[in-house]
Write an enzyme that holds these catalytic residues in place. Sequence first.
Site, PDB file in Angstrom:
ATOM      1  N   ASP A 126       4.076   2.434  -4.360  1.00 17.17           N
ATOM      2  CA  ASP A 126       3.303   3.351  -5.183  1.00 17.17           C
ATOM      3  C   ASP A 126       3.389   2.830  -6.613  1.00 17.17           C
ATOM      4  OD1 ASP A 126       2.341   5.394  -6.765  1.00 17.17           O
ATOM      5  OD2 ASP A 126       3.489   6.987  -5.781  1.00 17.17           O
ATOM      6  N   VAL A 127       2.261   2.385  -7.156  1.00 21.81           N
ATOM      7  CA  VAL A 127       2.285   1.740  -8.475  1.00 21.81           C
ATOM      8  C   VAL A 127       2.568   2.716  -9.616  1.00 21.81           C
ATOM      9  CG1 VAL A 127       0.801  -0.167  -7.756  1.00 21.81           C
ATOM     10  CG2 VAL A 127      -0.236   1.908  -8.757  1.00 21.81           C
ATOM     11  N   ASP A 154       0.867  -1.165   0.000  1.00 13.35           N
ATOM     12  CA  ASP A 154       0.000   0.000   0.000  1.00 13.35           C
ATOM     13  C   ASP A 154       0.910   1.223   0.000  1.00 13.35           C
ATOM     14  OD1 ASP A 154      -3.217   0.173   0.694  1.00 13.35           O
ATOM     15  OD2 ASP A 154      -2.152   2.033   1.105  1.00 13.35           O
ATOM     16  N   ALA A 203     -19.209  -2.484  -3.525  1.00 14.29           N
ATOM     17  CA  ALA A 203     -18.752  -3.294  -2.389  1.00 14.29           C
ATOM     18  C   ALA A 203     -18.640  -2.375  -1.174  1.00 14.29           C
ATOM     19  CB  ALA A 203     -17.410  -3.942  -2.699  1.00 14.29           C
ATOM     20  N   LYS A 212     -10.995   2.164 -15.849  1.00 13.77           N
ATOM     21  CA  LYS A 212     -11.440   0.792 -15.621  1.00 13.77           C
ATOM     22  C   LYS A 212     -11.762   0.072 -16.934  1.00 13.77           C
ATOM     23  CE  LYS A 212     -11.154   0.404 -11.124  1.00 13.77           C
ATOM     24  NZ  LYS A 212     -10.171  -0.532 -10.517  1.00 13.77           N
ATOM     25  N   TYR A 247     -12.486   7.763 -14.129  1.00 15.38           N
ATOM     26  CA  TYR A 247     -12.492   6.433 -13.516  1.00 15.38           C
ATOM     27  C   TYR A 247     -13.041   5.386 -14.485  1.00 15.38           C
ATOM     28  CZ  TYR A 247     -13.146   2.922  -9.815  1.00 15.38           C
ATOM     29  OH  TYR A 247     -13.094   1.797  -9.031  1.00 15.38           O
ATOM     30  N   ASN A 256      -4.952  -4.571  -7.239  1.00 14.36           N
ATOM     31  CA  ASN A 256      -6.125  -3.936  -6.648  1.00 14.36           C
ATOM     32  C   ASN A 256      -6.016  -2.412  -6.599  1.00 14.36           C
ATOM     33  OD1 ASN A 256      -8.683  -4.072  -5.021  1.00 14.36           O
ATOM     34  ND2 ASN A 256      -7.357  -3.176  -3.465  1.00 14.36           N
TER      35      ASN A 256
END
Length: 267
Positions: free
Chosen positions: A83-84, A55, A208, A179, A175, A109
């Site tokens: 950090d991606v 994370d 979710a 996605k 977003y 994720n």
Amino acid sequence: MSTQKPEQPAPAYVPGHSLLEGRVVVVTAAAGAGIGAAVVRKVLEEGAKAVVVSDTHERRLKEAADALGEEFGADRITAVTCDVTQQEQVDALLDAADAYGGVDVLINNAGLGGTASVLEMTDEQWSKVLDITLTGTFRCVRAVGKRFVAAGKRGVIVNNASVIGWRAQEGQAHYAAAKAGVMALTRSAAADLAPHGIRVNAVSPSLAMHPFLEKVTSPELLVELKGGEAFGRAAEPWEVANVMVFLASDYSSYMTGEVVSVSSQHA
């Protein structure tokens, strides 16, 4: 006429069945209370030899890893801040799995949302969401794919997409584009990696429920969103995690390039 669905109770929690026995799993964005945290728990319950959790929030990550270590054994958990958007951090995250024999499964994720009309959305808002959610997933897929090929390993990649990638939602252009890109990346990467026996699939959840979502979403909107679901409720994060575990396991050995809707809604 109202389209609100009556709320059905959530089912009982499903225990593990050793679907990932002996596997080494890496999970990004896993320190919160949502899908990432739920999938880490499910992976451990399913018998994974070890999980490398990551994370960007160092304190929350340590707290999450410590709690999991107490419950499942500290020798099965390694926490790495990642950090991606930074390739060197992605590489370091995957390198951490080498202590257990190398990564077998990567669960992507990490993602970032936000709400803004395209009329007011800035380049910075657009770029930040795309860089974390789509390009970050690409960086991880590329890095782990190279490792799988070099090791001759029939590894598995599971990406987290969203039904927003299929359907329009006000204020979600960045977003939704990100996605939808994750879905397209999943299909194309699967084609590239299939000759090496590597599988790439994705889940596409709708709603979710977790504490952070409740914090940033108005009660009125949550009621509206829940009412649009077939069961009149949001998914529990573990219900999404169950599908991710299925895709990571040998039960889905003939599936690749698929985007599985964890919802009743495609559009």
